[in-house]
Design a protein around this motif. Sequence first.
Motif, short mmCIF file in Angstrom:
data_model
loop_
_atom_site.label_atom_id
_atom_site.label_comp_id
_atom_site.label_asym_id
_atom_site.label_seq_id
_atom_site.Cartn_x
_atom_site.Cartn_y
_atom_site.Cartn_z
N GLU A 125 0.86 -0.57 1.87
CA GLU A 125 0.62 0.40 0.80
C GLU A 125 0.29 -0.29 -0.52
O GLU A 125 0.53 -1.48 -0.70
CB GLU A 125 1.85 1.29 0.64
N PRO A 126 -0.25 0.46 -1.49
CA PRO A 126 -0.46 -0.11 -2.81
C PRO A 126 0.87 -0.43 -3.49
O PRO A 126 1.94 0.06 -3.09
CB PRO A 126 -1.20 1.00 -3.57
N GLU A 127 0.80 -1.21 -4.53
CA GLU A 127 2.01 -1.63 -5.25
C GLU A 127 2.80 -0.43 -5.78
O GLU A 127 4.02 -0.51 -5.93
CB GLU A 127 1.64 -2.56 -6.40
N ARG B 47 -1.41 -3.93 0.33
CA ARG B 47 -2.63 -3.64 1.10
C ARG B 47 -2.86 -4.70 2.19
O ARG B 47 -3.98 -4.91 2.63
CB ARG B 47 -3.85 -3.52 0.20
N ALA C 150 -8.89 -1.76 -1.52
CA ALA C 150 -8.05 -1.37 -2.65
C ALA C 150 -7.89 0.14 -2.68
O ALA C 150 -8.77 0.90 -2.28
CB ALA C 150 -8.65 -1.87 -3.96
N SER C 151 -6.72 0.59 -3.16
CA SER C 151 -6.44 2.02 -3.20
C SER C 151 -5.72 2.36 -4.50
O SER C 151 -4.83 1.63 -4.94
CB SER C 151 -5.57 2.43 -2.01
N SER D 73 -2.82 6.64 1.70
CA SER D 73 -3.84 5.67 1.32
C SER D 73 -4.74 5.39 2.52
O SER D 73 -4.35 5.63 3.66
CB SER D 73 -3.18 4.37 0.84
#
Length: 564
Positions: free
Chosen positions: A52-54, A188, A211-212, A220
């Motif tokens: 997942e994104p940060e 990611r 990137a998301s 995502s």
Amino acid sequence: MTSNEGVGTGGRGASGRGIEADVVVVGAGLAGLVAAAQAYAAGRRVAVLDQEPEASVGGQAHWSFGGLFMVNTPEQRRLGVRDSEELALADWHASAGFDRPEDALAKEWAAAYVNFAAGEKRAWLASLGVGLFPLVQWAERGGYGPDGHGNTVPRFHVAWGTGPALVAPFLAKLREGEAAGRVSFHFRHRATGLVKTAGRVSGVSGELLEASGAGRGESSSRRPAGTFEAAAAAVVVTSGGIGGNHNVVRKQWPGGAAPERMLSGVPASVDGDFLPAVGRAGGHLINGDRMWHYPEGIHNHAPVWPRHGIRILPGPSALWLDATGRMLPPPLFPGFDSLGALRHILATGHAHSWFVLNRSIALKEFALSGSEQNPDLTGKDVRRLVSRLKPGSDTPLQRFLDRGVDFLQAADPAGLAGQMNDLTGGQLIDPAALEQLIRNRDRQFASGMGKDPQLAAIRAARRFATDKIMRVAPPHRLLDPRHGPLLAVRLSVLTRKSLGGVQTDLQSRVLDAAGQPVPGLFAAGEAAGFGGGGIHGYRALEGTFLGGCLFSGRSAGRAAASAA
């Protein structure tokens, strides 16, 4: 020489750089952050991977109510609760129902965890700056007798600051390591395989996702932008459970009779996709049919993830009716036996049930699970906490009462029955039968004594200070206009936790089918059944999921650091 042995893809990241560390942790939820922080504190270089994104760091723990199972604490004793490690372990075994050969290690984990909950846990959390709300809650009350499921006494301690307060100290420690160049985060990075060298797990391979900009908990994309490989002397798997993946939940549902429609109590990222890779690397996956889902789910009026549901944490006063309007049998009162209620409801052939109550009971007894639904506790705001029960307060519960699709209200039983039937598109609720049921309950209250076991349970609960102060309404007639209007709340099955997973020993080493450790591989949190591949057996006592992540994550981080 590196060999994928059918369990990895090899390759490097799109940037052309591989990842190297002493310890690689797969998953940036609570268990992963605890494991990584422990390994860093032991002097190891640590890399944390997450698909997942940060924005979603902390995983499910961030969204949680912050409930922690603790035993014989000062908070309990101040409320007059007499608890002990012996009593807690007896409750655990009575609830778990361990009955499989592979449960032997789970029993050892249970004993170790209860010892932790009765001893070091509170002081350890305090040393990290985690405080506790002083009013201990009583979850999973049971009702089957002294040898049956349930907590004999209240043990559900809420972290002051809810789930985010539990995540914060471990994330802060890792940010310190990041600044020192000894910890790296790789968001990611979707792990898909484990790499082996000469029979030992030596790293992780996977896809580098595009990137998301997805916010916390939002879905995502899974579109790959490259591949990566992370090399390490030890790998800790903390990739979570399956609750967001309804296809897998249905596949593993005990007896294969999963309901057609379910809500998700966890984001879609809780997909269980990495667990098969652990199996391909030799890890033994057990107890996949043991799961912990809730029957008291409601649709979130402001969803973040697909099929986003919230659980009602109920007090004991609402009438709990199945889809046809029949009361659930004793002791399946609200808050007494989640799994028992779930099984009973689904056995009727319907996937929904109802709470029938009035506004006074709802305001006093309904709590909503989750950090975002409890901004007063999450924000450590005492003034806001005190205002919960004030009429007209703009609380999360009031917003559900006003906007929630599952919440209905009417002046009389006939009107309520009509709305219940309209919502579900059938004629399952007989208005006359519903009115008779409510009047029968009110007649029992008016007697001043009565034979209704639910009223007896309500009166017993109010002898406990927390329940009297904030969780159980004084008994009254449901049709008393001073407490109206009448309410009905449609309840759906809400997916939440896997109780099985990767089998581990007490050092969190992943075991193979022969019971031997897979060299270099460790697991913790929900991916490991919170310890041993199923520390809870068939039933949980609540407050044990976050605590299981803390306990098993700490064990895995320390053991991986020693092995690296």
